[in-house]
Structure formats: C-alpha cells, structure tokens
Enzyme design. Sequence first.
Site, mmCIF file in Angstrom:
data_model
loop_
_atom_site.group_PDB
_atom_site.id
_atom_site.type_symbol
_atom_site.label_atom_id
_atom_site.label_comp_id
_atom_site.label_asym_id
_atom_site.label_seq_id
_atom_site.Cartn_x
_atom_site.Cartn_y
_atom_site.Cartn_z
ATOM 1 N N GLU A 1 34.995 36.178 58.854
ATOM 2 C CA GLU A 1 34.835 35.909 57.437
ATOM 3 C C GLU A 1 35.886 36.684 56.663
ATOM 4 O O GLU A 1 36.487 37.617 57.179
ATOM 5 C CB GLU A 1 33.452 36.365 56.991
ATOM 6 C CG GLU A 1 33.312 37.855 56.668
ATOM 7 C CD GLU A 1 33.658 38.812 57.815
ATOM 8 O OE1 GLU A 1 34.060 39.965 57.507
ATOM 9 O OE2 GLU A 1 33.513 38.453 58.996
ATOM 10 N N LYS B 1 42.604 47.017 56.443
ATOM 11 C CA LYS B 1 41.997 46.074 57.385
ATOM 12 C C LYS B 1 42.775 45.937 58.688
ATOM 13 O O LYS B 1 42.184 45.684 59.747
ATOM 14 C CB LYS B 1 41.845 44.694 56.734
ATOM 15 C CG LYS B 1 40.924 44.650 55.532
ATOM 16 C CD LYS B 1 39.463 44.848 55.905
ATOM 17 C CE LYS B 1 38.549 44.599 54.712
ATOM 18 N NZ LYS B 1 37.128 44.772 55.028
ATOM 19 N N SER C 1 42.763 51.741 49.244
ATOM 20 C CA SER C 1 42.552 50.927 50.443
ATOM 21 C C SER C 1 43.404 49.675 50.513
ATOM 22 O O SER C 1 43.559 49.090 51.586
ATOM 23 C CB SER C 1 41.076 50.541 50.550
ATOM 24 O OG SER C 1 40.646 49.896 49.360
#
Length: 409
Positions: free
Chosen positions: A123, A101, A393
């Site tokens: 969010e 991210k 990830s």
Amino acid sequence: MNCVNINDLPKMMRPNEQGFYGVYGGSVDHPVLAAEMEKIKAAFYSIIGDADFISEMQRLQETYVGRPSPIYHAKNLSNLTPNGAQIYLKREDLNHTGAHKINHCIGEVLLAKKMGKKKVIAETGAGQHGVALATAAALVGLECEIHMGVVDIAKEHPNVSRMKILGCNLVPVYEGAGTLKEAVDSAFGAYLQDPENTMFAIGSVVGPSPFPEMVAYFQSIVGGEARAQFKKLTGGLPNEVVACVGGGSNAIGLFSGFLDEASVRIVGIEPAGEGLDTGHHAATLTLGKPGHLQGFYCYFLQNEDGSPAAVHSIASGLDYPGVGPVHCHLKDLGRVHYETATDQETLDAFMTLSREEGIIPALESSHAVAYAIRRARELGTSGQDQAILVNLSGRGDKDIDFVIEKLGL
C-alpha cells in the site's frame, strides 16, 4: 553506521515470540496468511544473522541510498525564537527517493528475493513507500504492485508519475474514503490471491507480526546514526527528539537510538487535522481506543460500533486510523509523549522551513517541524541551552502542487 544486531535494540521496542509489545500487536488469525507470515518471519530472522546479507545491505545503504544522512543545525529556524531552543534536523529527506522509506524497502526486497518471490505488493498513502518499493524492486529485478487510494493519487501526482516510470503496477482504490486504510485492505486482498509467489512489503510498523519488528529493525539505522552524529556534533545528547507519527516507521527509527537514554524526552506528533474537536483528524494515540485492526491489536480511531472511523490529515502519509503496536506500548509505558499539530500549523511550518532554511519538507515531516517551532517558543529564554532533534523524514517535492493550490501562491 552498520546494521545493528536485533537483540541490541532497546527491550521496549522488541516484541515477544508471539509478536506482542505488551498487549499490542500479535499475529494474524487467517490460516493462509498466518502460514505465510511465519515463513516471512523465519526468513527475516535468518537473513539478519547472515554475513552476506548484512554486507549487501551496508553496501546499498552507503552507495545507493546515500547513508549516513547528515544532521543539520537549523540556525535560521532556531533564531526565530531568540535565546530559545536550538533545532536540529536529521536529514532523511536527502536519501535516494526522498524519504526514510527506502531504508526498509531495500531490506524487504532483498528478503523477498532470498525467499524466491517474484513480486512485492504494498500500500501507499503519500506515495513515498510506493516510490521506494518500486525503486528497490527495479534494482533487484522483482515485479512491484502498489495499491493507492484515489484521493491520494490525485493529491500526490509527482509520486504517482515516479512509480509509473519505475515500472510498478499502480492499482487505484476507490472503496471507502479512497485513502491509506482502504489501500492497505486492497493490497492485503490482492496478496491473498497468490502468497506463494508474492511478498507483502508493508510500509510502516503496522500490521501483524513480523511486519512491525521487521520495519523497525531496518529503520533503526536512523536512530543509531543520529545518536552518534549528535554526540560528535555537540558533545552530548539532544534534550528532545521529535518525529511525526502515522503508522510510525520514521518515528521508531529515530526513537530507537534514544529510548534507553532517560535524559532525552521523546515526542511523537500526530495529525490534529482541522482540530481535535472537529472529528476531522487522525490523532490515533491521542483520542483512539485499543482494538483489533487489520490483523493486529492497537489504538485506533473508532466509530461507536467499534469499526474504524473516517480520518483526515493534510498529509496523506499520516491519514490512517491506527498506529504501530510498538507506539501503543511506548505510550502506555509513558516513555514517549504523543502530541499533535493541526493542518494549519503544518502548512505554516512547511512554508517557514522552506523560506528560512531553503529546505522544502514533506507535509508529514512538517508536523514534527511545527511542534519543534512551538516547543522552542514555549521554552523561550529558558530554552537557550536546550536542543531539539527533528526527524525530517521526507522532502516536499510531492506536496508542492498541492500546497501552492491550497495557499493560492
């Protein structure tokens, strides 16, 4: 690995001028939001052609995020299937903040700063995007507001604590199921109250244009690195590349480096939850239908009246009824195959990778690990020359308490 030119990305992952990937995607029809989206889009396309911005992005990727993330040959995991396929991991879990991210969050806050915004709002589901955005906002001196469902707040306590320490305003969302979809709705509503001073910094390749192309661009560094690294490590390309898919940002990041390689099979793994026949899953591309969701056209899980269905996944970051429009397009083209892993398979993979390799993965990533283990077994002795590259990830720090309680450890 340098930032790519957006025109060098595979054609099948670039939208047209209206923000459509085939028939999927598009622009929001809310007049106020539409005007703001156009401003963001213009600013985005301006900065990614700016040498100073590219230089700053590369500096932060190297010295702050810690890129390039390595590729690791998981030999112990591979040896669980004698003569089966070899499993490799793209270690996005080693990035600062513990997941992929941060790749797009750095880009988003630099864009917001360039546009003169005072605050970023977003969010989060598992909290990885929330932590990454709060981190990046602290770095450049912006306010940060994160909306998070109350179910996920209870489940992802470590990331909640991180966000608070980083100085963000965490807004609990009680409506509906209290998970990711409701967090998106709540964040968009708050953004509408002051779009002049705020930028919505969405956490995946979902939403109206320009968010899908913007996030995909910033995440493409993963695929570019992986392709070059794998060639250097093995002398060739993997037979398969695999990533979990919720909204789809980590997956499109990895896939971007291989979409134009016809010899590489590409697989996205969705959450089958408690089983595809139970209704307690989030297998959007497997069982969903096309329709409009939160300002864009995509496959999503629907009730009989066309409203978004309740969804379930053991991984909060995958607990979403829709999916990015680029994935919808790739499904229809047949270029990417979308399969599933259940909650139980995911928990098993979480523990197996932890105990075989000493790597604790995020529950989201564990879906992809579960598939890789299953695929290696399917190939059996015929897979001894096969290589599967998994996008790991995120790391599982955020999930440890939940897994210990779930498994009674």
